[in-house]
Write a protein that holds these residues in place. Structure first.
Motif, PDB file in Angstrom:
ATOM      1  N   TYR A   1       0.838  -1.199   0.000  1.00 51.45           N
ATOM      2  CA  TYR A   1       0.000   0.000   0.000  1.00 51.45           C
ATOM      3  C   TYR A   1       0.875   1.251   0.000  1.00 51.45           C
ATOM      4  O   TYR A   1       0.700   2.142  -0.827  1.00 51.45           O
ATOM      5  CB  TYR A   1      -0.916  -0.002   1.233  1.00 51.45           C
ATOM      6  CG  TYR A   1      -1.813   1.216   1.315  1.00 51.45           C
ATOM      7  CD1 TYR A   1      -3.064   1.225   0.701  1.00 51.45           C
ATOM      8  CD2 TYR A   1      -1.419   2.362   2.006  1.00 51.45           C
ATOM      9  CE1 TYR A   1      -3.890   2.339   0.767  1.00 51.45           C
ATOM     10  CE2 TYR A   1      -2.242   3.482   2.072  1.00 51.45           C
ATOM     11  CZ  TYR A   1      -3.471   3.459   1.455  1.00 51.45           C
ATOM     12  OH  TYR A   1      -4.287   4.561   1.510  1.00 51.45           O
ATOM     13  N   GLU A   2       1.832   1.297   0.926  1.00 48.47           N
ATOM     14  CA  GLU A   2       2.685   2.484   1.042  1.00 48.47           C
ATOM     15  C   GLU A   2       3.504   2.715  -0.228  1.00 48.47           C
ATOM     16  O   GLU A   2       3.616   3.844  -0.701  1.00 48.47           O
ATOM     17  CB  GLU A   2       3.590   2.379   2.274  1.00 48.47           C
ATOM     18  CG  GLU A   2       2.808   2.621   3.565  1.00 48.47           C
ATOM     19  CD  GLU A   2       3.465   2.028   4.814  1.00 48.47           C
ATOM     20  OE1 GLU A   2       4.658   1.627   4.740  1.00 48.47           O
ATOM     21  OE2 GLU A   2       2.791   1.977   5.857  1.00 48.47           O
TER      22      GLU A   2
ATOM     23  N   TYR B   1       2.836   1.724  -3.305  1.00 55.78           N
ATOM     24  CA  TYR B   1       1.973   2.117  -4.414  1.00 55.78           C
ATOM     25  C   TYR B   1       1.438   3.531  -4.193  1.00 55.78           C
ATOM     26  O   TYR B   1       1.437   4.359  -5.099  1.00 55.78           O
ATOM     27  CB  TYR B   1       0.815   1.114  -4.562  1.00 55.78           C
ATOM     28  CG  TYR B   1       0.041   1.285  -5.840  1.00 55.78           C
ATOM     29  CD1 TYR B   1       0.502   0.744  -7.039  1.00 55.78           C
ATOM     30  CD2 TYR B   1      -1.152   2.006  -5.871  1.00 55.78           C
ATOM     31  CE1 TYR B   1      -0.196   0.903  -8.223  1.00 55.78           C
ATOM     32  CE2 TYR B   1      -1.860   2.176  -7.046  1.00 55.78           C
ATOM     33  CZ  TYR B   1      -1.378   1.629  -8.226  1.00 55.78           C
ATOM     34  OH  TYR B   1      -2.062   1.795  -9.398  1.00 55.78           O
ATOM     35  N   TYR B   2       1.012   3.815  -2.957  1.00 58.98           N
ATOM     36  CA  TYR B   2       0.454   5.117  -2.595  1.00 58.98           C
ATOM     37  C   TYR B   2       1.466   6.227  -2.885  1.00 58.98           C
ATOM     38  O   TYR B   2       1.125   7.259  -3.455  1.00 58.98           O
ATOM     39  CB  TYR B   2       0.087   5.112  -1.110  1.00 58.98           C
ATOM     40  CG  TYR B   2      -0.581   6.382  -0.624  1.00 58.98           C
ATOM     41  CD1 TYR B   2      -1.959   6.529  -0.685  1.00 58.98           C
ATOM     42  CD2 TYR B   2       0.168   7.439  -0.104  1.00 58.98           C
ATOM     43  CE1 TYR B   2      -2.577   7.693  -0.244  1.00 58.98           C
ATOM     44  CE2 TYR B   2      -0.430   8.602   0.331  1.00 58.98           C
ATOM     45  CZ  TYR B   2      -1.810   8.726   0.261  1.00 58.98           C
ATOM     46  OH  TYR B   2      -2.417   9.877   0.687  1.00 58.98           O
TER      47      TYR B   2
ATOM     48  N   ARG C   1      -5.798   8.822  -4.324  1.00 58.32           N
ATOM     49  CA  ARG C   1      -4.582   8.031  -4.068  1.00 58.32           C
ATOM     50  C   ARG C   1      -4.945   6.803  -3.229  1.00 58.32           C
ATOM     51  O   ARG C   1      -4.477   5.699  -3.498  1.00 58.32           O
ATOM     52  CB  ARG C   1      -3.535   8.857  -3.317  1.00 58.32           C
ATOM     53  CG  ARG C   1      -2.894   9.930  -4.168  1.00 58.32           C
ATOM     54  CD  ARG C   1      -1.974  10.794  -3.353  1.00 58.32           C
ATOM     55  NE  ARG C   1      -0.673  10.142  -3.160  1.00 58.32           N
ATOM     56  CZ  ARG C   1       0.324  10.688  -2.477  1.00 58.32           C
ATOM     57  NH1 ARG C   1       0.189  11.886  -1.935  1.00 58.32           N
ATOM     58  NH2 ARG C   1       1.466  10.048  -2.334  1.00 58.32           N
ATOM     59  N   LYS C   2      -5.763   7.046  -2.208  1.00 57.83           N
ATOM     60  CA  LYS C   2      -6.146   5.964  -1.297  1.00 57.83           C
ATOM     61  C   LYS C   2      -6.967   4.914  -2.046  1.00 57.83           C
ATOM     62  O   LYS C   2      -6.696   3.712  -1.949  1.00 57.83           O
ATOM     63  CB  LYS C   2      -6.944   6.545  -0.124  1.00 57.83           C
ATOM     64  CG  LYS C   2      -7.123   5.564   0.995  1.00 57.83           C
ATOM     65  CD  LYS C   2      -7.756   6.175   2.220  1.00 57.83           C
ATOM     66  CE  LYS C   2      -7.947   5.088   3.258  1.00 57.83           C
ATOM     67  NZ  LYS C   2      -8.489   5.561   4.509  1.00 57.83           N
TER      68      LYS C   2
ATOM     69  N   TYR D   1      -5.522  -1.461  -6.163  1.00 62.12           N
ATOM     70  CA  TYR D   1      -4.302  -2.183  -6.541  1.00 62.12           C
ATOM     71  C   TYR D   1      -4.091  -3.398  -5.632  1.00 62.12           C
ATOM     72  O   TYR D   1      -3.823  -4.503  -6.110  1.00 62.12           O
ATOM     73  CB  TYR D   1      -3.085  -1.251  -6.478  1.00 62.12           C
ATOM     74  CG  TYR D   1      -1.802  -1.952  -6.821  1.00 62.12           C
ATOM     75  CD1 TYR D   1      -1.547  -2.383  -8.124  1.00 62.12           C
ATOM     76  CD2 TYR D   1      -0.846  -2.218  -5.846  1.00 62.12           C
ATOM     77  CE1 TYR D   1      -0.377  -3.049  -8.444  1.00 62.12           C
ATOM     78  CE2 TYR D   1       0.330  -2.886  -6.156  1.00 62.12           C
ATOM     79  CZ  TYR D   1       0.564  -3.301  -7.462  1.00 62.12           C
ATOM     80  OH  TYR D   1       1.713  -3.972  -7.772  1.00 62.12           O
TER      81      TYR D   1
ATOM     82  N   SER E   1      -4.894   2.892  -4.471  1.00 60.17           N
ATOM     83  CA  SER E   1      -4.010   1.981  -3.743  1.00 60.17           C
ATOM     84  C   SER E   1      -4.783   0.757  -3.243  1.00 60.17           C
ATOM     85  O   SER E   1      -4.284  -0.363  -3.301  1.00 60.17           O
ATOM     86  CB  SER E   1      -3.333   2.707  -2.578  1.00 60.17           C
ATOM     87  OG  SER E   1      -2.600   3.824  -3.082  1.00 60.17           O
TER      88      SER E   1
ATOM     89  N   GLN F   1       1.619   7.520  -6.438  1.00 54.23           N
ATOM     90  CA  GLN F   1       0.449   8.211  -7.002  1.00 54.23           C
ATOM     91  C   GLN F   1       0.606   9.715  -6.798  1.00 54.23           C
ATOM     92  O   GLN F   1       0.187  10.252  -5.796  1.00 54.23           O
ATOM     93  CB  GLN F   1      -0.855   7.731  -6.337  1.00 54.23           C
ATOM     94  CG  GLN F   1      -1.079   6.235  -6.372  1.00 54.23           C
ATOM     95  CD  GLN F   1      -0.971   5.658  -7.761  1.00 54.23           C
ATOM     96  OE1 GLN F   1      -1.604   6.133  -8.696  1.00 54.23           O
ATOM     97  NE2 GLN F   1      -0.152   4.645  -7.916  1.00 54.23           N
TER      98      GLN F   1
END
Length: 154
Positions: free
Chosen positions: A114-115, A117-118, A129-130, A136, A133, A121
């Motif tokens: 998550y971090e 990928y986030y 963004r959230k 994804y 993520s 963005q």
């Protein structure tokens, strides 16, 4: 090109090597057998031999598949389950084998993916963004409820 013909023992040895190289499931071995012109009795005899000698072990295959797909490929449970079902592994065996994944590792992996990928963005609003993520993570096979639980804690 004509097919090279093998003796029963050569075919048996080829299938033993196929199983030794990497854990296999029944469906993969059956698929591999299609390369050889075998009568049903011969296929059955080879299958029984592979099982009896523990070259073919569905539980061992399932556990090692789960470990590999999670710890190496970072797939979530949903994606792993779907791929195992395509390999005709029973729901019961899949559920029983998921304890190969440590729950803390699972949550840490979700957080890390998550971090990563986030942070990539750029130029999007916070909620976009959230949401991207989370989508994804779900495409990687992680459960929506699980993702939500983790981010409700933060």
């Amino acid at each position: 090109m004509e097919k090279k013909s093998f003796t029963f023992d050569e075919i048996k040895l080829k299938l033993v090597n196929y199983c030794v190289y990497q854990d296999r499931c029944h469906a993969e071995v059956e698929q591999k057998m299609k390369e050889f012109l075998l009568i049903d009795e011969a296929k059955e005899e080879i299958m029984l031999y592979l099982l009896k000698e523990n070259y073919l072990n569905e539980e061992r295959f399932t556990k090692s598949y789960i470990r590999g797909k999670f710890y190496i490929k970072h797939w979530g449970r949903n994606k792993i389950r779907m791929h195992l079902k395509q390999k005709q592994i029973s729901e019961k065996l899949i559920n029983k084998s998921f304890d190969e994944i440590d729950e803390n590792d699972y949550e840490k992996t979700i957080r890390k993916i998550y971090e990563d990928y986030y942070s990539k963005q750029k130029g999007l609003k916070e909620y976009q963004r959230k949401s991207k993520s989370i989508k994804y993570l779900m495409s990687r096979g992680f459960e929506y409820e699980k993702i939500n639980d983790i981010f409700d804690q933060t």
